[in-house]
Structures are given as C-alpha cells and as structure tokens.
Design an enzyme around this catalytic site. Structure first.
Site, mmCIF file in Angstrom:
data_model
loop_
_atom_site.group_PDB
_atom_site.id
_atom_site.type_symbol
_atom_site.label_atom_id
_atom_site.label_comp_id
_atom_site.label_asym_id
_atom_site.label_seq_id
_atom_site.Cartn_x
_atom_site.Cartn_y
_atom_site.Cartn_z
ATOM 1 C CG HIS A 83 20.910 91.366 5.460
ATOM 2 N ND1 HIS A 83 21.680 90.203 5.183
ATOM 3 C CD2 HIS A 83 20.718 91.761 4.146
ATOM 4 C CE1 HIS A 83 21.912 89.797 4.157
ATOM 5 N NE2 HIS A 83 21.370 90.909 3.227
ATOM 6 C CG ASP B 72 22.218 88.189 7.822
ATOM 7 O OD1 ASP B 72 21.275 88.714 8.369
ATOM 8 O OD2 ASP B 72 22.823 88.300 6.912
ATOM 9 C CB SER C 56 20.254 89.116 0.483
ATOM 10 O OG SER C 56 20.693 89.212 1.832
#
Length: 502
Positions: free
Chosen positions: A138, A168, A243
């Site tokens: 992402h 992911d 992230s």
C-alpha cells in the site's frame, strides 16, 4: 504488507501521546516464618523473573547495527487516481485507508480531486546487497516514481519488482549502481513468544529513523484485512509513515513488516510476520506476483460441541462444509463433514490456518491431508490447483505503459526555443527550453525550473529539445549529466542532472 475500508468500520482517531515506561522492582519476599509449617501447608516457591535491568540495559547497540539498512520510501503518482473499489483488502483511501478498525499507515495523499501529482511516504529496509528493498504494497501501489532515502544521505531511485496485495508485501529494486549497501536479515517470527522485546524503526510523520521499543503483544491476529491474515501484534509505537518498516528482535533480525495500527486503541500495531515474507520473497523477486495453491473447499472452524457431535477425539481443525465440483478437492475425494487436522504434516487449528497453508504451496504440488471422516482417521493426497483471483487483484493492477522518453522520466517537459521569447527574456536563441518540472523529480532536485534554457549537456552544445533528450538517453543510468543553463536576464549557471535509472 500491503496503504479497504470495510462497511461499517468505525471512524478512526489517531491519538498521539508520549508515555513513559517505568520498571517496577519486584516486591521484597515476606519474612521467613518462625514456625515449621508442614509440607502440605508450605506455599509453592515463586519463580522470579530475571533481572530485566541487566537483561535490557539499552537497545542502542542493536539500533546502531541495523538502522543504516532502514530507508525512507518516497513515492509520487503521475496523476491522481480514483479511490479503489469497496471490498479491496487494503483500503478505499490509497495509503491512508482503513480496515476493520485498523489503519495501514503510509502518509495519506492529498484530496484525490486535486489536480497534479500526489505524494506519499513510507518506510522500508534493505534485505539483499544487490539492492532489494522490502516495504508494504500500500506504500507503493500506483506510484509512478519511487525514491529511497538512506540515513547517511544517499538517495536512489527504485522500481517495483513484485507485489502481493493480499499480504501487503512489496519488493523494490534500487536503480543504478549499488555498492556497500547495509543489509538486515529476515528472522524466524515463528520463534517469537508473546512478551518478547521488539524494536520498530521507521519514519513516522516524516521523522526520519525514529526508534520505538515494545513487546510482542499477540501472534496470529486476524484483523479482517485479507484471506491470509496472520499478523504479529505489538505495542511498539508505530504511526503513519512507519508503514513498510522493519520490526526487529533483539538479535537484530527482522521479524515483521509494520503494516497497520488499530484506529481505536493506543499501542496496538500489526506486522506481517517474517516467516511469511521469506516464503513469498523468491516468487515476488522472480515472477513479480504470487501464484497460490488451491483446494476448492469451503471450511469452518470446529467448536468443542461440533467435535463431540462428529465423534472425533480432537477439538481443532478445518471442517469441510462444501466441496466444489471439478476442483482438486473433489478429484481427491474430499467430502462435506470431513475434518482436516493436518496438512503437509503441520497441525491445522482452524479454517484460516488451512487456507494459509494451502496458499503457500505451489500449484501442481501434492499436499497430504490427515482427515477425520465418520469418526475415523484417514489420509488423503490432493494435487493442488491454482487459486483463482477471487479478490480481483489482477484487475486492479495498472496496465503496462510504454516507456517514456528520457527527459520525461527525470521530470522534464521541454520545447525548442522560440526567438520571440529569447528577445523578450534575454535568453539564447537556441537551446532546450524547460517548460515544466515535475515536483519531487530528479529535475526538481537538480534545481531546474521552468523558464531555464539548457544550452550545453556533457560538454556538447544543445540547440534544441531533442539534443538534450539524446544526451540523457546516451548517459549511463544514474550518471550525473553536467548541464549549462541560461537564466532569464542573461546569467548562466551549472546544474547536475541524474540520467534516468532505466
């Protein structure tokens, strides 16, 4: 791993707070009794924990050894993209999406209705000296340009070589010359225990190389993000911008990729376990995608009551509720009400555990299953098929685009010089006029701005836009091309522009 907002997801509020972790001393043992209690009445001796002040005096040496391999991943879209359709595993808000009350934490993009390119920020880490970087899907999904920043100030362009939206995970390849890269090792997340110390390093809110310490709060968490959820939960402080960054054990091994936080809880973060990543990495690097095995059954978890009603001596497993005709499961003879308790020699505790185990096997491979049928144990061998694209991941991948000219890949829009403009702005009558510079591009970093006229590149005269494009095309990937640039008013300056990496 990978930033969907599920229907009915509660509104999220990120609450940032500073906290102090205190260490309490163990209470002093009670004074010895003067009596002589019997063996029956004597309390059991308490097992005291080790001296944690000595065991964890500082994680500074660990941080110093691994921090150079942790990078900031800066991405830019060529143009705004529409929000992904509801039901996608990783959000309907790009890098700021939500799922099941949890938040994948790449830096959110600007409003998608705004014109112009959008920018996002995440983290990553180098796992191979050839320039392989791991991050979340992402973080880089839809990116047209990616730049990796090292803590020592180095910057390199990167391209995506493989992605798996369902877990992911994304693999990047640094472009140009790579040398003396700091590297970290993927460890064994299966060996982690709840309560083990872990260290998160990343770039929360753009604060480069931030470090936080916590513990493994839980394992095998299903947060309803996708069909293969098996997250580590940690209370190490992680926030938007972390992230794709690494979660380390105290041996300096990466045991997870930080991926999501709970929107309604402080200190609740989730990481893709390294054991899963290690299994995906070779296929992502070689093929660019993940092809998964498939059985063709519907399953549910077993409860103690169901186990008793089925007359089986176990209380864990994947109970087959339906078998699709023409699938590998049907061809192997699996039936409804079969209880699968082992797959490939590994215990199966739930339906999702079976789904994950099968998905990690290659299509065409044989998977032995241990099954209880009518209360009796039997063995069934299944030749796995290829899992269909049930989530429509392939349809969401952008189509391959033809390679742009060299000057466009460094962020330049050029035109030939107009004599009328030359007279009005006191500019040369010949050269490559810079008409636009993409924000965040190599051209912008080189200090080029619209209105400049490039008159020389690598010592050769530039008389038109095609001359500069040719010079960039002929340069080695990543090579700094020396440009002589004329400014409005007659001044001349030098600029160094990196040629496109590929």
């Amino acid at each position: 791993m990978k930033g969907c907002r599920s229907t009915g997801v509660l509104a999220l509020v990120l609450m940032l707070s500073a906290c102090r972790r205190g260490q309490e001393e163990a209470p002093a043992p009670p004074p010895a009794s003067t009596g002589s209690p019997s063996a029956e009445s004597a309390p059991a001796k308490q097992v005291m924990p080790p001296d944690m002040n000595a065991a964890l005096a500082s994680v500074a040496p660990l941080v110093a050894s691994v921090q150079p391999a942790v990078v900031k991943v800066e991405v830019r879209d060529a143009a705004p993209t529409r929000r992904s359709r509801p039901g996608s595993p990783w959000g309907d808000e790009g890098r700021g999406g939500t799922f099941g009350g949890a938040l994948p934490f790449g830096s959110p993009f600007e409003d998608p209705r705004e014109e112009g390119p959008r920018q996002g920020l995440g983290s990553g880490f180098v796992v191979d000296a050839r320039g392989l970087v791991l991050t979340n899907n992402h973080v880089v999904q839809g990116a047209r340009s990616i730049q990796v920043h090292f803590s020592d100030g180095r910057q390199q362009d990167a391209k995506v070589v493989g992605t798996d939206p369902l877990t992911d995970v994304a693999v990047l390849q640094l472009q140009g010359k790579v040398e003396k890269l700091p590297v970290v090792k993927l460890g064994d997340s299966d060996a982690l225990r709840v309560g083990d110390w872990v260290v998160a390093i990343g770039n929360p809110f753009g604060l480069d190389s931030s470090v936080s310490l916590g513990i493994v709060s839980a394992k095998a968490r299903d947060i309803q993000a996708g069909p293969f959820d098996d997250f580590l939960q940690t209370d190490a402080a992680i926030n938007p911008g972390n992230s794709g960054g690494p979660l380390f054990n105290l041996q300096g091994e990466v045991v997870g990729i930080n991926t999501a936080i709970a929107g309604q809880g402080s200190g609740i973060g989730f990481a893709v376990p390294s054991t899963l990543v290690k299994q995906l990495l070779p296929q992502l690097e070689k093929e660019g995608t993940v092809t998964r095995g498939w059985l063709g059954v519907a399953v549910q978890d077993v409860t103690p009551d169901l186990g008793a009603a089925l007359g089986v001596p176990v209380r864990d497993g994947a109970l087959v509720t339906d078998v699709t005709q023409g699938t590998p499961a049907a061809e192997a003879g699996l039936r409804p009400d079969d209880l699968i308790v082992e797959a490939g020699g590994r215990p199966i505790a739930s339906g999702r555990a079976l789904t994950r185990t099968v998905a990690l096997k290659a299509p065409g491979s044989t998977l032995p299953l241990t099954v209880y049928r009518d209360g009796k144990k039997t063995e069934v061998n299944v030749t796995l098929g290829t899992r269909p694209d049930l989530e429509g991941v392939a349809a969401r991948r952008p189509a391959e685009e033809p390679e742009a000219p060299a000057h466009q890949r460094v962020g330049l829009t050029l035109s030939d010089m107009d004599p009328r403009l030359a007279r009005a702005q006191e500019l040369p009558r010949a050269g490559a006029l810079v008409t636009d510079v993409v924000p965040g591009s190599s051209a912008e970093r080189a200090g080029l701005v619209p209105g400049m006229v490039v008159v020389e590149a690598s010592g050769r005269a530039v008389r038109r836009a095609s001359d500069l494009a040719q010079a960039l095309r002929e340069a080695e990937p990543g090579e700094s091309v020396l440009l002589r640039v004329a400014m409005p008013g007659g001044d001349s300056v030098l600029r160094a522009l990196k040629a496109p990496e590929s």
